[in-house]
Design a protein around this motif. Structure first.
Motif, PDB file in Angstrom:
ATOM      1  N   GLU A  22       0.760  -1.162  -0.030  1.00  9.47           N
ATOM      2  CA  GLU A  22      -0.027  -0.099   0.185  1.00  9.47           C
ATOM      3  C   GLU A  22       0.897   1.229  -0.273  1.00  9.47           C
ATOM      4  O   GLU A  22       1.667   1.637   0.911  1.00  9.47           O
ATOM      5  CB  GLU A  22      -1.036   0.177   1.208  1.00  9.47           C
ATOM      6  CG  GLU A  22      -2.043   1.234   1.053  1.00  9.47           C
ATOM      7  CD  GLU A  22      -3.015   1.045   2.365  1.00  9.47           C
ATOM      8  OE1 GLU A  22      -3.977   2.175   2.264  1.00  9.47           O
ATOM      9  OE2 GLU A  22      -3.075   0.308   2.932  1.00  9.47           O
ATOM     10  N   ASP A  25       0.048   7.102  -1.051  1.00  8.71           N
ATOM     11  CA  ASP A  25      -1.049   7.707  -1.749  1.00  8.71           C
ATOM     12  C   ASP A  25      -2.383   6.871  -1.597  1.00  8.71           C
ATOM     13  O   ASP A  25      -3.443   7.079  -2.168  1.00  8.71           O
ATOM     14  CB  ASP A  25      -0.910   8.084  -3.225  1.00  8.71           C
ATOM     15  CG  ASP A  25      -0.508   6.932  -4.103  1.00  8.71           C
ATOM     16  OD1 ASP A  25      -0.391   5.820  -3.588  1.00  8.71           O
ATOM     17  OD2 ASP A  25      -0.298   7.059  -5.303  1.00  8.71           O
ATOM     18  N   GLY A  26      -2.161   5.741  -0.861  1.00 16.41           N
ATOM     19  CA  GLY A  26      -3.324   5.023  -0.830  1.00 16.41           C
ATOM     20  C   GLY A  26      -3.570   3.902  -1.689  1.00 16.41           C
ATOM     21  O   GLY A  26      -4.571   2.929  -1.628  1.00 16.41           O
ATOM     22  N   LEU A  27      -2.986   3.903  -2.837  1.00 13.68           N
ATOM     23  CA  LEU A  27      -2.976   2.686  -3.774  1.00 13.68           C
ATOM     24  C   LEU A  27      -2.465   1.452  -3.276  1.00 13.68           C
ATOM     25  O   LEU A  27      -1.237   1.594  -2.813  1.00 13.68           O
ATOM     26  CB  LEU A  27      -2.566   3.400  -5.029  1.00 13.68           C
ATOM     27  CG  LEU A  27      -3.152   4.344  -5.920  1.00 13.68           C
ATOM     28  CD1 LEU A  27      -2.473   4.811  -7.293  1.00 13.68           C
ATOM     29  CD2 LEU A  27      -4.765   3.946  -6.269  1.00 13.68           C
ATOM     30  N   MET A  49     -12.962  -2.794  -2.080  1.00 17.15           N
ATOM     31  CA  MET A  49     -11.746  -2.225  -2.582  1.00 17.15           C
ATOM     32  C   MET A  49     -12.385  -1.374  -3.824  1.00 17.15           C
ATOM     33  O   MET A  49     -13.540  -1.918  -4.495  1.00 17.15           O
ATOM     34  CB  MET A  49     -10.599  -3.096  -3.174  1.00 17.15           C
ATOM     35  CG  MET A  49      -9.781  -3.671  -1.903  1.00 17.15           C
ATOM     36  SD  MET A  49      -8.359  -4.483  -2.396  1.00 17.15           S
ATOM     37  CE  MET A  49      -7.352  -2.765  -2.392  1.00 17.15           C
ATOM     38  N   SER A  52      -8.475   1.280  -9.213  1.00 19.57           N
ATOM     39  CA  SER A  52      -7.883   2.611  -9.435  1.00 19.57           C
ATOM     40  C   SER A  52      -8.295   3.356 -10.842  1.00 19.57           C
ATOM     41  O   SER A  52      -8.541   2.351 -11.662  1.00 19.57           O
ATOM     42  CB  SER A  52      -6.386   2.604  -9.279  1.00 19.57           C
ATOM     43  OG  SER A  52      -5.845   3.781  -9.761  1.00 19.57           O
ATOM     44  N   ARG A  60      -7.644   0.390  -4.370  1.00 24.52           N
ATOM     45  CA  ARG A  60      -7.869   1.290  -3.086  1.00 24.52           C
ATOM     46  C   ARG A  60      -8.892   0.740  -2.217  1.00 24.52           C
ATOM     47  O   ARG A  60     -10.023   0.371  -2.624  1.00 24.52           O
ATOM     48  CB  ARG A  60      -8.161   2.547  -3.478  1.00 24.52           C
ATOM     49  CG  ARG A  60      -7.907   3.713  -2.589  1.00 24.52           C
ATOM     50  CD  ARG A  60      -8.488   5.190  -2.909  1.00 24.52           C
ATOM     51  NE  ARG A  60      -7.778   5.715  -4.113  1.00 24.52           N
ATOM     52  CZ  ARG A  60      -6.757   6.178  -4.254  1.00 24.52           C
ATOM     53  NH1 ARG A  60      -5.921   6.493  -3.101  1.00 24.52           N
ATOM     54  NH2 ARG A  60      -6.138   6.560  -5.186  1.00 24.52           N
ATOM     55  N   TRP A  61      -8.520   0.683  -0.867  1.00 21.27           N
ATOM     56  CA  TRP A  61      -9.393   0.062  -0.134  1.00 21.27           C
ATOM     57  C   TRP A  61     -10.760   1.059   0.336  1.00 21.27           C
ATOM     58  O   TRP A  61     -10.567   2.174   0.442  1.00 21.27           O
ATOM     59  CB  TRP A  61      -8.832   0.001   1.398  1.00 21.27           C
ATOM     60  CG  TRP A  61      -7.545  -1.238   1.661  1.00 21.27           C
ATOM     61  CD1 TRP A  61      -6.429  -0.976   1.580  1.00 21.27           C
ATOM     62  CD2 TRP A  61      -7.950  -2.477   1.548  1.00 21.27           C
ATOM     63  NE1 TRP A  61      -5.890  -2.202   1.658  1.00 21.27           N
ATOM     64  CE2 TRP A  61      -6.890  -3.129   1.619  1.00 21.27           C
ATOM     65  CE3 TRP A  61      -9.156  -3.087   1.441  1.00 21.27           C
ATOM     66  CZ2 TRP A  61      -6.593  -4.475   1.481  1.00 21.27           C
ATOM     67  CZ3 TRP A  61      -8.886  -4.580   1.619  1.00 21.27           C
ATOM     68  CH2 TRP A  61      -7.504  -5.106   1.583  1.00 21.27           C
ATOM     69  N   SER A  62     -11.923   0.647   0.255  1.00 20.57           N
ATOM     70  CA  SER A  62     -12.874   1.559   0.601  1.00 20.57           C
ATOM     71  C   SER A  62     -13.295   1.475   1.920  1.00 20.57           C
ATOM     72  O   SER A  62     -12.474   0.724   2.783  1.00 20.57           O
ATOM     73  CB  SER A  62     -14.118   0.736   0.085  1.00 20.57           C
ATOM     74  OG  SER A  62     -14.486  -0.507   0.805  1.00 20.57           O
TER      75      SER A  62
END
Length: 89
Positions: A22, A25-27, A49, A52, A60-62
Motif C-alpha cells: 500500500e 497515496d493509498g493505492l 476495494m 484505481s 484502493r481500500w473502501s
C-alpha cells in the motif's frame, strides 16, 4: 452472506494487506501479479476495494474494506458485527 464467505473475504483482505504494497497515496499495488490483480478484483466485486483510475494494477481500500481489515473472526469477538459491503446501485 454466510459465515464461510465472511471468513474467506476476511482472509483474502488480510493476504492483500500482508503481501501487496500500500503506497503512501493509498493505492494498493499488485506488482503485476495475476493473483494480486484477481484478489483486488474479487474484493472490489464485494465493495471492499475500488479499482484505481490508473487501471487494474492498482486498487484502493473502501471504508468497508478498512472495516473488514479491523474485523476479528475469533470466537471471543463473535458479537462484533461483520462489515457488510455497500449495496450496489
Amino acid at each position: 452472506m454466510d459465515d464461510r464467505q465472511k471468513l474467506a473475504l476476511s482472509a483474502l483482505a488480510r493476504m492483500v494487506r500482508q503481501y501487496l504494497e500500500e503506497r503512501p497515496d493509498g493505492l494498493v499495488d499488485n506488482h503485476a501479479m495475476s493473483a494480486g490483480e484477481q484478489a483486488i478484483e474479487a474484493l472490489a466485486a464485494f465493495g471492499y476495494m475500488e479499482i484505481s483510475e490508473f487501471g487494474g494494477r492498482f486498487g484502493r481500500w473502501s471504508e468497508a474494506g478498512r472495516a473488514l481489515l479491523r474485523w476479528d473472526d475469533l470466537p471471543a469477538s463473535a458479537a462484533e458485527t461483520f462489515p457488510m459491503p455497500p449495496i450496489s446501485p
